[in-house]
Every structure is written in structure tokens, then in C-alpha cells.
Write an enzyme that holds these catalytic residues in place. Sequence first.
Site, PDB file in Angstrom:
ATOM      1  N   HIS A 208     -14.536 -11.705 -10.734  1.00  0.00           N
ATOM      2  CA  HIS A 208     -13.683 -10.788 -11.488  1.00  0.00           C
ATOM      3  C   HIS A 208     -14.125 -10.623 -12.941  1.00  0.00           C
ATOM      4  O   HIS A 208     -13.825  -9.609 -13.568  1.00  0.00           O
ATOM      5  CB  HIS A 208     -12.235 -11.272 -11.471  1.00  0.00           C
ATOM      6  CG  HIS A 208     -11.567 -11.158 -10.142  1.00  0.00           C
ATOM      7  ND1 HIS A 208     -11.806 -12.046  -9.118  1.00  0.00           N
ATOM      8  CD2 HIS A 208     -10.652 -10.271  -9.661  1.00  0.00           C
ATOM      9  CE1 HIS A 208     -11.073 -11.715  -8.067  1.00  0.00           C
ATOM     10  NE2 HIS A 208     -10.370 -10.649  -8.368  1.00  0.00           N
TER      11      HIS A 208
ATOM     12  N   GLU B 170       0.828  -1.208   0.000  1.00  0.00           N
ATOM     13  CA  GLU B 170       0.000   0.000   0.000  1.00  0.00           C
ATOM     14  C   GLU B 170       0.862   1.258   0.000  1.00  0.00           C
ATOM     15  O   GLU B 170       0.477   2.290  -0.566  1.00  0.00           O
ATOM     16  CB  GLU B 170      -0.949  -0.003   1.202  1.00  0.00           C
ATOM     17  CG  GLU B 170      -1.923  -1.176   1.246  1.00  0.00           C
ATOM     18  CD  GLU B 170      -2.772  -1.298  -0.010  1.00  0.00           C
ATOM     19  OE1 GLU B 170      -3.014  -0.281  -0.693  1.00  0.00           O
ATOM     20  OE2 GLU B 170      -3.191  -2.426  -0.315  1.00  0.00           O
TER      21      GLU B 170
ATOM     22  N   PHE C 258     -16.890 -10.024 -14.188  1.00  0.00           N
ATOM     23  CA  PHE C 258     -17.936  -9.036 -14.453  1.00  0.00           C
ATOM     24  C   PHE C 258     -18.011  -7.928 -13.407  1.00  0.00           C
ATOM     25  O   PHE C 258     -18.828  -7.016 -13.532  1.00  0.00           O
ATOM     26  CB  PHE C 258     -19.313  -9.715 -14.546  1.00  0.00           C
ATOM     27  CG  PHE C 258     -19.707 -10.485 -13.320  1.00  0.00           C
ATOM     28  CD1 PHE C 258     -20.277  -9.856 -12.227  1.00  0.00           C
ATOM     29  CD2 PHE C 258     -19.500 -11.856 -13.256  1.00  0.00           C
ATOM     30  CE1 PHE C 258     -20.635 -10.568 -11.098  1.00  0.00           C
ATOM     31  CE2 PHE C 258     -19.858 -12.575 -12.120  1.00  0.00           C
ATOM     32  CZ  PHE C 258     -20.428 -11.935 -11.043  1.00  0.00           C
ATOM     33  N   ALA C 259     -17.170  -7.957 -12.402  1.00  0.00           N
ATOM     34  CA  ALA C 259     -17.288  -6.953 -11.342  1.00  0.00           C
ATOM     35  C   ALA C 259     -15.912  -6.513 -10.857  1.00  0.00           C
ATOM     36  O   ALA C 259     -14.910  -7.196 -11.064  1.00  0.00           O
ATOM     37  CB  ALA C 259     -18.089  -7.532 -10.158  1.00  0.00           C
TER      38      ALA C 259
END
Length: 279
Positions: free
Chosen positions: A193, A61, A195-196
Amino acid sequence: YLDPFARPENKRGGAWMDIVMGKSRATGRSPVAQMVCNGSPPVGDVPSLMSFRDVETLFHEMGHCLQHMLTRVEEGDASGINGVEWDAVELPSQFMENWCLERKCITSFAKHYSTGEPLPEELYQKLLQQRHYNAGMQICRQLSFMTIDMELHHRYDPENPSMTPLELQRKVFEKYSVVAPIAEDAFLCGFGHIFAGGYAAGYYSYLWAELMSADAFGAFEEAGLEDEEQVRTVGRRFRDTVLAQGGAMHPSEVYRAFRGRDPTPEALLRHRGLVTADA
């Protein structure tokens, strides 16, 4: 800003970086980021203790934060992490993970919290070895996922009755699986993954970003990780290109400006133990 600790009662799991304020000539603002993790909080006199996976997450991160905060682009829509193509958005974050296993880096902080004893060499070697565990199978798994994703979005014809989505899945998985999938395997029904989440026709970016990050870290290895002056020189070039350009240039141009060429898979395969250093 850093929010490091888990709060199950009011905070979702996972870890992420987000923009607080972006760099912009129009507003005169400097970039500010927030980094959110879910580490174990301190308990009594015992401080927060991090697993190695927690360390990797923190470094990951931080890579996103560095790209946001070290940007030199002053147009808001292209500064920092804004406007970076999906192919390259994970490059700085996955690049930072490589430092977690660099000897000088990890020994600078991996110490027993009460005695100050440094990380034993035996445990350090085990950390290096765990990267190689089932590495070939893991890459084949990623290759199968990205292939079925791309096949469904690019070539699959739902009007053609000759092949169902699950039949296509079996065809792809047979190519990449060490053990043939069972007939009842309906993995696609839970593969969100495709479709979203922004990964439709983009699942390949996981492995592509890992390839790029390994090749980028390879520049430091080639310079000599024990040579601090050379590391600083390569680091400044990485800062002036990958971390500074944001979405102002195509990621291929940014990468070539840093590395002098396109990325190659050799470093990734070497890091995974699939080829020897002198291959």
C-alpha cells in the site's frame, strides 16, 4: 448489472463495482453500474448460499453502486463516484455494511434456505459480539499502518543515515502494538500500500471512512431504527447529499449537509464495543 458467482477458471477473486455508463448532460446518458462478486454458485438443487461475509460484501459494493446511480450531478467528471476525494470514496460502501447487523434488515432475509426458519436469536447475538472481538487491537493495527505510511511519505528523509525505514517501522509499531514486534520483523518489505494501488500516503482513508460511515449510521440510530418514518426522513437526506452530490462538492461540505456537523469517533468506538452507549 450483477455478476454474483465465482468462476475460478476465468475470473479473478475479490469483489468490485465499476462504471458501465456515467450520468452526463452532454451525452444524455443515465448512470449504469456493474457489481462483481465471487459467491458460491448453485449446485444441483441447492441454491447459492451466502456466508455473512458474502452478505457484507454485497452490501458494501451496493453502496458504491448507489452513489453512482443516484447521482444528480450532470457533469460527467463529477457525477456518481467520479471526482470523489480518496478520503470519502468508501463512505457509502462502508455505511451500507452497518445495515447487515440491523435487526429488522437482517431478519428480513436471513432464513434457512429449505425450511424458511429465521435466523436464531443466539446466532444473531454472536454476529453482534464478533464485531467486538480484538476490536482494540484491530484499530491499533490500522493506526500503526497509517502512521508508518504517512511518516514515510511526509517526514522520513532517506538521505539521513540516523534511521532506516525498518527502524522507523519499529519505532511506530512499538507505540501501537500490544505485544512488541520481534527484531526480525520486516513488515514494510511486503506493505504494498505504501507505493501501489493508490494508497500511498492515503492508508488512513480505510479507518477514516469507517469512522465516517459509523457516524453516518449513527444519524439513523439517533432517529430511532424502529421508527420507519424517521428512518425514511434521514434516508432521504443521505440520498440527497452523500449519494447525490458525487464530486461536485468537497466531501466535508457534503457530510455537513447530511449530518449538520463534522464526523466524530463516538459511534465507531460504540459499534466496536470500546465505549458503552451511555458513555
